[in-house]
Enzyme design. Structure first.
Site, PDB file in Angstrom:
ATOM      1  N   GLY A 100       0.798  -1.222   0.000  1.00 35.57           N
ATOM      2  CA  GLY A 100       0.000   0.000   0.000  1.00 35.57           C
ATOM      3  C   GLY A 100       0.835   1.278   0.000  1.00 35.57           C
ATOM      4  N   ASP A 140       8.528  -5.237  -9.254  1.00 37.65           N
ATOM      5  CA  ASP A 140       7.585  -4.789  -8.234  1.00 37.65           C
ATOM      6  C   ASP A 140       7.633  -5.842  -7.122  1.00 37.65           C
ATOM      7  OD1 ASP A 140       5.403  -3.836  -6.816  1.00 37.65           O
ATOM      8  OD2 ASP A 140       4.022  -3.835  -8.520  1.00 37.65           O
ATOM      9  N   GLY A 142       2.848   2.304  -2.439  1.00 36.17           N
ATOM     10  CA  GLY A 142       2.950   2.938  -3.752  1.00 36.17           C
ATOM     11  C   GLY A 142       3.944   2.291  -4.715  1.00 36.17           C
ATOM     12  N   LYS A 143       4.309   1.030  -4.497  1.00 37.88           N
ATOM     13  CA  LYS A 143       5.242   0.351  -5.409  1.00 37.88           C
ATOM     14  C   LYS A 143       4.635   0.209  -6.808  1.00 37.88           C
ATOM     15  CE  LYS A 143       5.427  -3.324  -2.819  1.00 37.88           C
ATOM     16  NZ  LYS A 143       4.597  -2.839  -1.695  1.00 37.88           N
ATOM     17  N   SER A 144       3.432  -0.380  -6.863  1.00 40.39           N
ATOM     18  CA  SER A 144       2.810  -0.613  -8.173  1.00 40.39           C
ATOM     19  C   SER A 144       2.456   0.710  -8.845  1.00 40.39           C
ATOM     20  CB  SER A 144       1.550  -1.483  -8.032  1.00 40.39           C
ATOM     21  OG  SER A 144       1.873  -2.690  -7.374  1.00 40.39           O
ATOM     22  N   TYR A 145       2.098   1.699  -8.051  1.00 45.59           N
ATOM     23  CA  TYR A 145       1.785   3.020  -8.619  1.00 45.59           C
ATOM     24  C   TYR A 145       3.019   3.580  -9.332  1.00 45.59           C
ATOM     25  CZ  TYR A 145      -0.025   7.777  -9.028  1.00 45.59           C
ATOM     26  OH  TYR A 145      -0.442   8.989  -9.512  1.00 45.59           O
ATOM     27  N   GLY A 148       5.324  -6.964  -0.537  1.00 48.76           N
ATOM     28  CA  GLY A 148       5.308  -5.995   0.559  1.00 48.76           C
ATOM     29  C   GLY A 148       6.418  -6.279   1.567  1.00 48.76           C
TER      30      GLY A 148
END
Ligand code: ADP
Ligand code: MG
Length: 358
Positions: free
Chosen positions: A94, A241, A96-99, A244
């Site tokens: 949550g 990516d 912001g890695k994928s963002y 977590g």
């Protein structure tokens, strides 16, 4: 020699954090990132880039475009010069890695922008004596097993591929599909297919995307016919990516959840060990303490084995540490900042992958 470049990026407070009345505990000033604990004590860190993406009304706000301009163009430059390149995104689920890596339709991230840049540079090169070839693969590591995100859904058996090592070309995944793409639309289709495959699985498997690592790889070949002696350069670009980072810490899980947790730990924990060992090896090299040859445990996990060439090897490497701005995430964020701090000390030795007379 080139140091690993490290960027830290902070996202906006999310709804959950706002509902909890969480306070912002991160501040950035130039390259500096500061984290403040409940007692008001600051810890400062300095990175190659500190991206403030927490508040779009701030004049220092960093957009997707800015991140691409700084980091993505570096990767493109490396690829055209014939180097390998790698960007990996680290951080708590949550954060912001994928963002940053994939982004959204209206705010595309590094992967679509790098792919687009690759094609526009090829077109702009106006060089009719160079032939370009672009191949893409997209895989996922879950429970230390590798799955192909681009294998046709029919008969697709997930997570059964083997990692092997070629004496010259290094580690690779046996039977992973490689797709030749002619234009950006071709890459976009594959990207979407792979992302869908990753999401479909996540509804079945207890939020798989927070537990799995996704690696998008571009193999970029330039065959040059400028002289009587043709030559070829091959660059491998890994865009990663990661799972977590909370998976690298202790969990209270038991049974099969413990097994998943333990296996996820293995790749992330090994990544941490490899980063520390490489940082130490780089320091020894600077101090000309070459006798202290350190063993780097790449083969202890699937992730580090596959990224061997990208970590302290023959590549230009960039790490993006994604963080939450909220004080409720203080300890995870501090551990991410420390992790990123260690990665700064790694020095790579990229060389051009040129094969003359092919
Ligand atoms: P991760 O991949 O690390 O689990 P995501 O990239 O999915 O996290 O981000 C979690 C949420 O936060 C998503 O809804 C995403 O759109 C939002 N988000 C993350 N980074 C940013 C950013 N820089 N700007 C705006 N929204 C962001
Ligand atoms: Mg994600």
């Amino acid at each position: 020699m080139a140091s690993v470049k490290v960027a830290v990026r902070v996202r906006p407070l999310n709804k959950r954090e706002r509902d909890m009345k969480a306070k912002v505990c991160i501040h950035m000033d130039g390259k500096k990132t500061t984290i403040t604990n409940l007692a008001g004590e600051d810890k400062d860190f300095s990175y190659d880039f500190s991206y403030w993406s927490a508040d779009s009304s701030d004049r220092h706000f960093s957009t997707q475009e800015q991140v691409f301009e700084d980091l993505g163009t570096d990767v493109l430059q490396a690829a055209f010069e014939g180097y390998n390149a790698c960007i990996f995104a680290y951080g708590q689920t949550g954060a912001g890695k994928s963002y940053s890596m994939m982004g959204q339709q209206t705010a595309p991230g590094l992967i679509p922008r790098i792919c687009q840049g690759l094609y526009s540079r090829m077109q702009a090169s106006g060089d009719d004596k160079t032939e370009f070839r672009t191949e893409v693969s997209y895989l996922e590591i879950y429970n230390e097993k590798v799955g192909d995100l681009l294998r046709p859904a029919k008969g697709r058996e997930k997570f059964n591929l083997k990692v092997r090592e070629h004496p010259k070309e290094g580690p690779y995944v046996q039977d992973l599909t490689k797709h030749v793409v002619k234009d950006y639309d071709g890459i976009e289709t594959l990207m979407e297919e792979g992302n869908t495959n990753r999401t479909v699985a996540s509804t079945n498997m207890n939020d798989e995307s927070s537990r799995s690592h996704a690696i998008f790889t571009i193999l970029f070949t330039q065959a040059k016919f400028h002289t009587d002696m043709p030559s070829e350069t091959v660059s491998k670009i890994h865009l990663v990516d990661l799972a977590g980072s909370e998976r690298a810490n202790s969990t209270g899980a038991t049974g099969s959840r413990l097994k998943e947790g333990a296996n996820i730990n293995k790749s992330l924990v090994t990544l941490g060990t490899v980063i520390s060992a490489l940082a130490e090896a780089s320091e020894n090299a600077i101090n000309r303490d070459a006798k202290k040859k350190l063993f780097i445990p790449y083969r202890n996990s699937v992730l580090t084995w596959l990224l061997k060439d990208s970590l302290g090897g023959n590549a230009k490497t960039i790490m993006i540490a994604a963080i939450s701005p909220a004080d409720v995430n203080y300890s995870e964020t501090l551990s991410t900042l420390r992790y990123a701090n260690r990665a700064k000390n790694i020095i790579n030795k990229p060389t051009i992958n040129e094969d003359p007379n092919v």
